[in-house]
Design an enzyme around this catalytic site. Structure first.
Site, PDB file in Angstrom:
ATOM      1  N   ASP A 153       0.865  -1.178   0.000  1.00  0.00           N
ATOM      2  CA  ASP A 153       0.000   0.000   0.000  1.00  0.00           C
ATOM      3  C   ASP A 153       0.900   1.226   0.000  1.00  0.00           C
ATOM      4  O   ASP A 153       1.967   1.225   0.621  1.00  0.00           O
ATOM      5  CB  ASP A 153      -0.936   0.013   1.205  1.00  0.00           C
ATOM      6  CG  ASP A 153      -2.139   0.905   0.931  1.00  0.00           C
ATOM      7  OD1 ASP A 153      -2.881   0.617  -0.027  1.00  0.00           O
ATOM      8  OD2 ASP A 153      -2.332   1.909   1.643  1.00  0.00           O
ATOM      9  N   GLY A 163      -0.980   6.532 -11.585  1.00  0.00           N
ATOM     10  CA  GLY A 163      -1.275   7.347 -10.400  1.00  0.00           C
ATOM     11  C   GLY A 163      -0.755   8.767 -10.524  1.00  0.00           C
ATOM     12  O   GLY A 163      -0.996   9.461 -11.520  1.00  0.00           O
TER      13      GLY A 163
HETATM   14  P1  IMP Z   1      -2.260   1.677  -3.635  1.00  0.00           P
HETATM   15  O1  IMP Z   1      -3.449   1.561  -2.720  1.00  0.00           O
HETATM   16  O2  IMP Z   1      -1.021   1.074  -3.119  1.00  0.00           O
HETATM   17  O3  IMP Z   1      -2.567   1.206  -5.020  1.00  0.00           O
HETATM   18  O4  IMP Z   1      -1.904   3.226  -3.760  1.00  0.00           O
HETATM   19  C1  IMP Z   1      -2.843   4.252  -3.583  1.00  0.00           C
HETATM   20  C2  IMP Z   1      -2.742   5.263  -4.693  1.00  0.00           C
HETATM   21  O5  IMP Z   1      -1.446   5.859  -4.665  1.00  0.00           O
HETATM   22  C3  IMP Z   1      -2.920   4.711  -6.096  1.00  0.00           C
HETATM   23  O6  IMP Z   1      -4.243   4.709  -6.490  1.00  0.00           O
HETATM   24  C4  IMP Z   1      -2.117   5.672  -6.936  1.00  0.00           C
HETATM   25  O7  IMP Z   1      -2.899   6.780  -7.261  1.00  0.00           O
HETATM   26  C5  IMP Z   1      -1.032   6.118  -5.981  1.00  0.00           C
HETATM   27  N1  IMP Z   1       0.213   5.389  -6.236  1.00  0.00           N
HETATM   28  C6  IMP Z   1       0.612   4.204  -5.696  1.00  0.00           C
HETATM   29  N2  IMP Z   1       1.822   3.869  -6.167  1.00  0.00           N
HETATM   30  C7  IMP Z   1       2.183   4.852  -7.011  1.00  0.00           C
HETATM   31  C8  IMP Z   1       3.329   5.055  -7.829  1.00  0.00           C
HETATM   32  O8  IMP Z   1       4.278   4.257  -7.879  1.00  0.00           O
HETATM   33  N3  IMP Z   1       3.337   6.192  -8.556  1.00  0.00           N
HETATM   34  C9  IMP Z   1       2.318   7.098  -8.539  1.00  0.00           C
HETATM   35  N4  IMP Z   1       1.223   6.934  -7.818  1.00  0.00           N
HETATM   36  C10 IMP Z   1       1.157   5.819  -7.058  1.00  0.00           C
END
Ligand code: IMP
Length: 195
Positions: free
Chosen positions: A68, A149
């Site tokens: 996460d 993201g």
């Molecule tokens: P997640 O729950 O780990 O997928 O991350 C939450 C949010 O953070 C995602 O929906 C992305 O918008 C953002 N995010 C996670 N990892 C990255 C990355 O490596 N680069 C840019 N945005 C990220």
């Protein structure tokens, strides 16, 4: 050894695959046959990574890990943080989130931000966490088409390109997830039966 990465995000899967020794057969949730949604209800990134890993472990009894990530923006008091994926609302797209962030940062001088990742591993019924972090800044116009993201508006310290412009190998070497994955990969090598 087979290891499930509790994600269906193809970018994350590519980043992880690049890190692991060939003795580790990495599979995603769709390869496992899981197509549902896991609700991320914790108020920390570690809590959410734990929820995802435990959900899959309880359902399939497999060795697995989940990650996460949160983007912490100093001028916004650390927001969006653990709520990065739904910053602009429950079903927000990456574009919606970026747009909201750029609006919130309009006229803001302090552009400092960081990505923080927590990986939660369940291996042979034991639980472990690995963390990674990268400092950088939020720029005011998106650049680049790679990644996902907030990548198009995040420029890591020491670089003049966004994560969406930098080649995957470069992002993966210095990024929050890349650094957490390095720790996970080293741990797996150290603890693998195939040594
Ligand atoms: P997640 O729950 O780990 O997928 O991350 C939450 C949010 O953070 C995602 O929906 C992305 O918008 C953002 N995010 C996670 N990892 C990255 C990355 O490596 N680069 C840019 N945005 C990220």
């Amino acid at each position: 050894m087979k290891l499930i990465f509790a994600t269906n995000n193809k970018h994350k899967l590519l980043e992880a695959t690049a890190k692991f020794h060939s003795s580790i057969a990495l599979e995603s949730l769709s390869e496992l046959g899981f197509t549902g949604d896991i609700e991320e209800t914790a108020d920390t990134i570690e809590g959410n990574a734990k929820i995802k890993a435990e959900y899959i472990h309880n359902l399939y009894g497999v060795n697995c890990f989940a990650d996460d990530t949160g983007l912490e923006v100093d001028a916004l008091g650390g927001v969006p943080g653990v709520y990065s994926s739904r910053y602009a609302g429950e079903h927000a797209t990456y574009q919606d989130n970026v747009n909201k962030l750029l609006k919130a940062m309009q006229n803001e001088v302090n552009r400092k931000a960081r990505f923080r990742t927590c990986i939660y591993l369940i291996l042979n019924n034991k639980h472990y966490t690995f963390e990674g972090m990268v400092n950088g800044k939020i720029i005011d116009t998106p650049f680049g088409t790679d990644g996902f993201g907030y990548d198009p508006v995040f420029v890591p310290d020491g670089y003049d390109k966004t994560f969406a412009e930098l080649p995957l190998e470069v992002k993966n070497k210095i990024s929050h997830r890349g650094l957490a994955l390095d720790k996970l990969a080293a741990f797996l090598l150290e603890n693998s039966d195939n040594k």
